[in-house]
Write an enzyme that holds these catalytic residues in place. Structure first.
Site, short mmCIF file in Angstrom:
data_model
loop_
_atom_site.label_atom_id
_atom_site.label_comp_id
_atom_site.label_asym_id
_atom_site.label_seq_id
_atom_site.Cartn_x
_atom_site.Cartn_y
_atom_site.Cartn_z
N GLY A 257 -7.40 7.04 8.08
CA GLY A 257 -6.01 7.40 7.88
C GLY A 257 -5.81 8.87 8.21
N SER A 258 -4.59 9.31 8.14
CA SER A 258 -4.28 10.67 8.59
C SER A 258 -4.99 11.74 7.76
CB SER A 258 -2.76 10.90 8.54
OG SER A 258 -2.27 10.67 7.23
N GLU B 145 -7.87 11.68 6.62
CA GLU B 145 -9.31 11.66 6.86
C GLU B 145 -9.68 12.12 8.27
OE1 GLU B 145 -7.94 9.86 3.77
OE2 GLU B 145 -7.78 8.58 5.52
N GLU C 169 -9.57 -1.90 3.23
CA GLU C 169 -10.56 -1.19 2.41
C GLU C 169 -11.41 -2.10 1.53
OE1 GLU C 169 -7.44 1.74 3.62
OE2 GLU C 169 -7.44 -0.31 2.83
N HIS D 278 -8.68 5.94 2.43
CA HIS D 278 -7.47 6.68 2.77
C HIS D 278 -6.62 6.93 1.53
CE1 HIS D 278 -4.08 8.22 4.84
NE2 HIS D 278 -3.36 7.11 4.85
N HIS E 208 -19.88 -15.79 -20.01
CA HIS E 208 -18.76 -16.13 -19.11
C HIS E 208 -17.51 -16.50 -19.89
CE1 HIS E 208 -17.43 -18.51 -15.27
NE2 HIS E 208 -16.66 -17.48 -15.53
N GLY F 31 -17.75 -11.71 -10.52
CA GLY F 31 -16.82 -12.82 -10.65
C GLY F 31 -15.60 -12.72 -9.77
#
Length: 517
Positions: A25-26, A28, A47, A70, A277, A394
């Site tokens: 992204g801009s 980065e 992502e 980003h 669980h 999970g």
């Protein structure tokens, strides 16, 4: 004096980074200028895919993986995969772009407010350095924290204008981060094993993370203990064709206690005691059954309900136990009964049996097909170190991109990724990355037309009908081919073996859709 970008890449190379997993992204872009040729950019189309690819890569290499997200939006998109990485102990160093420092007081577009709080609590540490010149030191600290047992992801927010600022080059230290268990605690556990008439080992993913496969086998063989896999374990821990292997413990208290009834000593290693669980009937721990726990995670000891807990490196602890316990013979485990081959039909059990029969040598299994997990346990045994990965948390969406990261880490091994039709749709964009990297992955989608695992689980709550669990109309072959992955569809039992042979013999990614009954 170097600039922050040069110092950062020196840090990355010091810690063995050879790939940057990202979706740019801009905020980065300055980070990506002048990337060293020995660091590859591995692109994911969102992502969630990026973080899960890095997770698989880190788990399969045993090294830290570098991720670039980003700003707040990209971090948000990756949070589900970040949660999975945290629960799985994946050592990820995540950098996220931030707006320029001069703009932050004025609430700028793409500014991440309280950036370090956003990924918590599913990172071990998060920081946004107060000065540009502090960025390299923060990155060094991030790597050390990610790699300190229990390993896990960390997060560093870096303003876009920091990368070109001058900074001093920090010292790059070498740290030994493994801590050996207390010898007195190991001696006590050894005595408990020696005094037991019928001991059992319960092994968790910590075995895989510290490389204790051989030590677990040696301890089981020397003590004559049955070996169980801890509930909801996401890695391989013991060869499932070994005479001492007993089976898989469930995440339900009453069933787990019943399975362990009859043992007079249980050693849990590399796992908590235990992961549940769902709420079940309160079950009394079997009378006369002693418990001990060995783990590098202090939280596992903090929630230990009974017995003896020892903190420290699991591999070192098991090795010490092997040296101390007395040799004795135990009968072949009677806990796991021979399971007959399934009927020849397009059932999950038959598919698993045929995968087991036709898989290439040293193939790695990645699984995210919850409905078929019991069939996999019965008919697709994991028999090699580094041979199995599944989601430890999970949440769905891990398996498909993690398989790509694992394939990158283990280029000499075919990766077989078993997916449910519902699971495969969470991160289907990962197919593009598989094609782009020519990842040697056989994706096998077991299509039963819905979230069947959820319907099965609903019965535990007395629900006979559940909305939102039917999935229809998805053309998985068209989806795969649109991303550059060739595919075939299997609708009859006689089509299965030729399709599996084609997929396993093809170099690069392929996809099979199997219409299971």
């Amino acid at each position: 004096m170097p600039i922050v970008r040069d110092a950062a890449y020196a840090v990355f190379q010091h810690f063995g980074v050879d790939a940057l997993f990202g979706n740019p992204g801009s905020t980065e872009l300055p980070m990506l200028q002048a990337m060293p040729s020995d660091i590859a950019y591995v692109l994911g189309l969102n992502e969630a895919v990026v973080v899960a690819m890095a997770d698989g890569y880190a788990q399969a290499t045993g090294r830290p993986a570098l991720v670039n997200l980003h700003s707040a939006a990209g971090t948000g998109n990756g949070l589900g995969s970040l949660f999975t990485a945290y629960r799985g102990g994946a050592p990820l160093v995540i950098t996220a772009g931030q707006q320029a420092r001069s703009l932050l007081p004025r609430d700028p577009f793409l500014g991440a407010e309280r950036a370090t709080e956003f990924p918590r609590p599913y990172v071990k540490w998060a920081a946004e350095p107060l000065r540009a010149q502090d960025v390299p030191a923060a990155l060094i600290r991030a790597f050390h924290i990610a790699l300190t047992p229990p390993t896990g992801p960390v997060f560093v927010s870096i303003p876009v204008d920091d990368w070109d600022r001058d900074c001093p080059m920090p010292t790059l230290p070498f740290l030994s981060l493994t801590s050996f268990p207390d010898p007195a605690g190991i001696t006590k556990i050894a005595g408990m094993l020696d005094n037991a008439t019928r001991p059992a080992l319960v092994l968790g993913a910590g075995i895989a993370r510290c490389g204790a496969w051989d030590q677990a086998i040696a301890l089981a063989e020397k003590t004559g203990a049955d070996v169980w896999v801890a509930p909801l374990t996401g890695r391989e821990v013991f060869p499932e064709n070994h005479a001492r292997f007993a089976g898989f413990l469930p995440g339900y208290e009453e069933r787990l206690v019943a399975l362990l009834n009859g043992y007079d000593m249980v050693l849990v290693a590399g796992a908590p005691a235990f992961t549940w669980h769902a709420e079940g009937r309160a079950s009394a721990w079997p009378q006369g059954t002693a418990m001990a726990l060995l783990s590098d995670d202090p939280q596992h000891l903090a929630i230990l309900p009974r017995g003896t807990g020892v903190l420290g490196d699991v591999r070192g602890g098991l090795l010490a136990l092997v040296e101390q316990v007395r040799q004795r013979e135990g009968p072949v485990s009677t806990a796991r009964h021979p399971i007959p081959l399934p009927a020849r039909a397009l059932s999950p059990a038959h598919v698993m049996a045929r995968v087991a029969a036709l898989r290439p040598d040293r193939a790695i299994i990645v699984e995210e097909a919850p409905t078929a997990r019991d069939a996999m346990h019965d008919h697709l045994p994991v028999t090699q170190v580094g041979g199995f990965y599944t989601t430890p948390a999970g949440g769905l969406g891990y398996g498909l991109p993690a398989a790509i990261g694992i394939a990158r880490a283990r280029p000499g091994n075919k990766v077989i990724c078993l997916l449910g039709d519902g699971s495969s749709m969470y991160t289907s964009q990962g197919l593009w990355s598989a094609a782009d990297q020519q990842a040697d992955v056989s994706f096998i989608i077991l299509n039963n037309g819905g979230y069947a695992a959820l319907n099965n689980f609903a019965r535990r709550f007395g629900l006979n009908e559940l909305p939102g669990t039917t999935i229809a109309g998805i053309d998985f072959l068209a989806l795969a081919e649109s991303h550059g992955v060739p595919g075939r569809r299997v609708v009859a039992v006689e089509e299965l073996d030729p399709a599996l042979a084609w997929s396993f013999q093809t170099s690069g990614p392929t996809l099979l859709e199997v219409r299971v009954i």
